[in-house]
Write a protein that holds these residues in place. Sequence first.
Motif, PDB file in Angstrom:
ATOM      1  N   VAL A  68       0.838  -1.197   0.000  1.00 12.26           N
ATOM      2  CA  VAL A  68       0.000   0.000   0.000  1.00 12.26           C
ATOM      3  C   VAL A  68       0.872   1.246   0.000  1.00 12.26           C
ATOM      4  O   VAL A  68       0.597   2.214  -0.709  1.00 12.26           O
ATOM      5  CB  VAL A  68      -0.969  -0.010   1.202  1.00 12.26           C
ATOM      6  CG1 VAL A  68      -1.658   1.327   1.368  1.00 12.26           C
ATOM      7  CG2 VAL A  68      -2.001  -1.117   1.025  1.00 12.26           C
ATOM      8  N   ARG A  69       1.963   1.229   0.743  1.00 14.66           N
ATOM      9  CA  ARG A  69       2.867   2.383   0.780  1.00 14.66           C
ATOM     10  C   ARG A  69       3.464   2.640  -0.605  1.00 14.66           C
ATOM     11  O   ARG A  69       3.535   3.770  -1.060  1.00 14.66           O
ATOM     12  CB  ARG A  69       3.977   2.148   1.794  1.00 14.66           C
ATOM     13  CG  ARG A  69       4.791   3.387   2.080  1.00 14.66           C
ATOM     14  CD  ARG A  69       6.174   3.246   1.473  1.00 14.66           C
ATOM     15  NE  ARG A  69       6.901   4.489   1.630  1.00 14.66           N
ATOM     16  CZ  ARG A  69       7.584   5.053   0.672  1.00 14.66           C
ATOM     17  NH1 ARG A  69       7.614   4.527  -0.530  1.00 14.66           N
ATOM     18  NH2 ARG A  69       8.231   6.162   0.862  1.00 14.66           N
ATOM     19  N   SER A  70       3.876   1.585  -1.312  1.00 13.79           N
ATOM     20  CA  SER A  70       4.441   1.743  -2.659  1.00 13.79           C
ATOM     21  C   SER A  70       3.402   2.256  -3.642  1.00 13.79           C
ATOM     22  O   SER A  70       3.696   3.126  -4.470  1.00 13.79           O
ATOM     23  CB  SER A  70       5.008   0.416  -3.163  1.00 13.79           C
ATOM     24  OG  SER A  70       6.100   0.027  -2.393  1.00 13.79           O
ATOM     25  N   LEU A  71       2.180   1.733  -3.568  1.00 13.39           N
ATOM     26  CA  LEU A  71       1.115   2.181  -4.467  1.00 13.39           C
ATOM     27  C   LEU A  71       0.782   3.656  -4.236  1.00 13.39           C
ATOM     28  O   LEU A  71       0.604   4.421  -5.191  1.00 13.39           O
ATOM     29  CB  LEU A  71      -0.135   1.319  -4.284  1.00 13.39           C
ATOM     30  CG  LEU A  71      -0.022  -0.142  -4.722  1.00 13.39           C
ATOM     31  CD1 LEU A  71      -1.285  -0.905  -4.334  1.00 13.39           C
ATOM     32  CD2 LEU A  71       0.237  -0.251  -6.202  1.00 13.39           C
ATOM     33  N   LEU A  72       0.721   4.064  -2.970  1.00 11.59           N
ATOM     34  CA  LEU A  72       0.411   5.457  -2.672  1.00 11.59           C
ATOM     35  C   LEU A  72       1.561   6.384  -3.067  1.00 11.59           C
ATOM     36  O   LEU A  72       1.340   7.499  -3.552  1.00 11.59           O
ATOM     37  CB  LEU A  72       0.067   5.627  -1.188  1.00 11.59           C
ATOM     38  CG  LEU A  72      -1.213   4.926  -0.719  1.00 11.59           C
ATOM     39  CD1 LEU A  72      -1.423   5.143   0.771  1.00 11.59           C
ATOM     40  CD2 LEU A  72      -2.413   5.389  -1.503  1.00 11.59           C
ATOM     41  N   ALA A  73       2.799   5.933  -2.897  1.00 15.07           N
ATOM     42  CA  ALA A  73       3.958   6.741  -3.309  1.00 15.07           C
ATOM     43  C   ALA A  73       3.954   6.931  -4.820  1.00 15.07           C
ATOM     44  O   ALA A  73       4.274   8.014  -5.324  1.00 15.07           O
ATOM     45  CB  ALA A  73       5.252   6.083  -2.847  1.00 15.07           C
ATOM     46  N   ASN A  74       3.573   5.895  -5.569  1.00 19.85           N
ATOM     47  CA  ASN A  74       3.477   6.014  -7.029  1.00 19.85           C
ATOM     48  C   ASN A  74       2.363   6.979  -7.429  1.00 19.85           C
ATOM     49  O   ASN A  74       2.501   7.713  -8.409  1.00 19.85           O
ATOM     50  CB  ASN A  74       3.244   4.650  -7.672  1.00 19.85           C
ATOM     51  CG  ASN A  74       4.489   3.799  -7.683  1.00 19.85           C
ATOM     52  OD1 ASN A  74       5.599   4.300  -7.562  1.00 19.85           O
ATOM     53  ND2 ASN A  74       4.299   2.505  -7.807  1.00 19.85           N
ATOM     54  N   MET A  75       1.261   6.980  -6.682  1.00 18.12           N
ATOM     55  CA  MET A  75       0.183   7.921  -6.968  1.00 18.12           C
ATOM     56  C   MET A  75       0.654   9.358  -6.761  1.00 18.12           C
ATOM     57  O   MET A  75       0.406  10.227  -7.600  1.00 18.12           O
ATOM     58  CB  MET A  75      -1.027   7.648  -6.063  1.00 18.12           C
ATOM     59  CG  MET A  75      -1.883   6.485  -6.468  1.00 18.12           C
ATOM     60  SD  MET A  75      -3.202   6.130  -5.293  1.00 18.12           S
ATOM     61  CE  MET A  75      -4.057   7.681  -5.168  1.00 18.12           C
ATOM     62  N   VAL A  76       1.337   9.609  -5.653  1.00 20.96           N
ATOM     63  CA  VAL A  76       1.806  10.964  -5.348  1.00 20.96           C
ATOM     64  C   VAL A  76       2.826  11.419  -6.391  1.00 20.96           C
ATOM     65  O   VAL A  76       2.763  12.545  -6.885  1.00 20.96           O
ATOM     66  CB  VAL A  76       2.390  11.020  -3.918  1.00 20.96           C
ATOM     67  CG1 VAL A  76       3.104  12.339  -3.662  1.00 20.96           C
ATOM     68  CG2 VAL A  76       1.291  10.812  -2.886  1.00 20.96           C
ATOM     69  N   ASP A  77       3.766  10.546  -6.758  1.00 27.15           N
ATOM     70  CA  ASP A  77       4.752  10.891  -7.794  1.00 27.15           C
ATOM     71  C   ASP A  77       4.076  11.123  -9.139  1.00 27.15           C
ATOM     72  O   ASP A  77       4.472  11.998  -9.900  1.00 27.15           O
ATOM     73  CB  ASP A  77       5.801   9.781  -7.940  1.00 27.15           C
ATOM     74  CG  ASP A  77       6.814   9.798  -6.816  1.00 27.15           C
ATOM     75  OD1 ASP A  77       6.855  10.791  -6.060  1.00 27.15           O
ATOM     76  OD2 ASP A  77       7.577   8.813  -6.695  1.00 27.15           O
ATOM     77  N   GLY A  78       3.068  10.325  -9.449  1.00 29.19           N
ATOM     78  CA  GLY A  78       2.392  10.426 -10.736  1.00 29.19           C
ATOM     79  C   GLY A  78       1.651  11.735 -10.916  1.00 29.19           C
ATOM     80  O   GLY A  78       1.735  12.362 -11.963  1.00 29.19           O
TER      81      GLY A  78
END
Length: 179
Positions: A68-78
């Motif tokens: 979940v942390r990786s998915l949310l970090a990718n959302m923020v970067d995206g």
Amino acid sequence: MSRVGKRPIEIPDGVDIKIDGQTVTAKGPNGELSRDVSDVVSIEITDGELIVSRPGESRQARSHQGLVRSLLANMVDGVSKGFTRELEIHGVGYRAEQHGQYIRFDLGFSHPVLFELPEQIEVAIERQTQLKLTSPDKELLGQVAAKIRGLRPPEPYKGKGIRYKDERIIRKVGKAGAA
């Protein structure tokens, strides 16, 4: 303890995060992304950082925290920077042209191949043999790039086909022939 899961996600300026139960929405200059996350972990915003924590020590909670942390970090970067994937087309007569939301490929078949792009994907075609795909959604971008590569994967004898820009094709030696 998960080393990935316990790291906080820094929220850059211009990015707005909303948490509604288990749905997280990120809005920024490159667009808006939303994702439902596992109910095994809890998400909170403190001091401009997004923190993913797990209430229990179950196996499922430990495995989902890092995901979940990786998915949310990718959302923020995206939504703040965006993601890019570059493809190259190799082969005589192989080319690509953009027609609105479609890409028309000539890949050595008896017919042209039309590929429809999702709304969140933007394409820039340079020199008819180089494609640059950009999107705020990293997962969707990877899937679209893999589908485009799958239209004509690079073959090992001459290297013809569609490949990622940084991909190296291991070439095979052909038949020896009558010498």
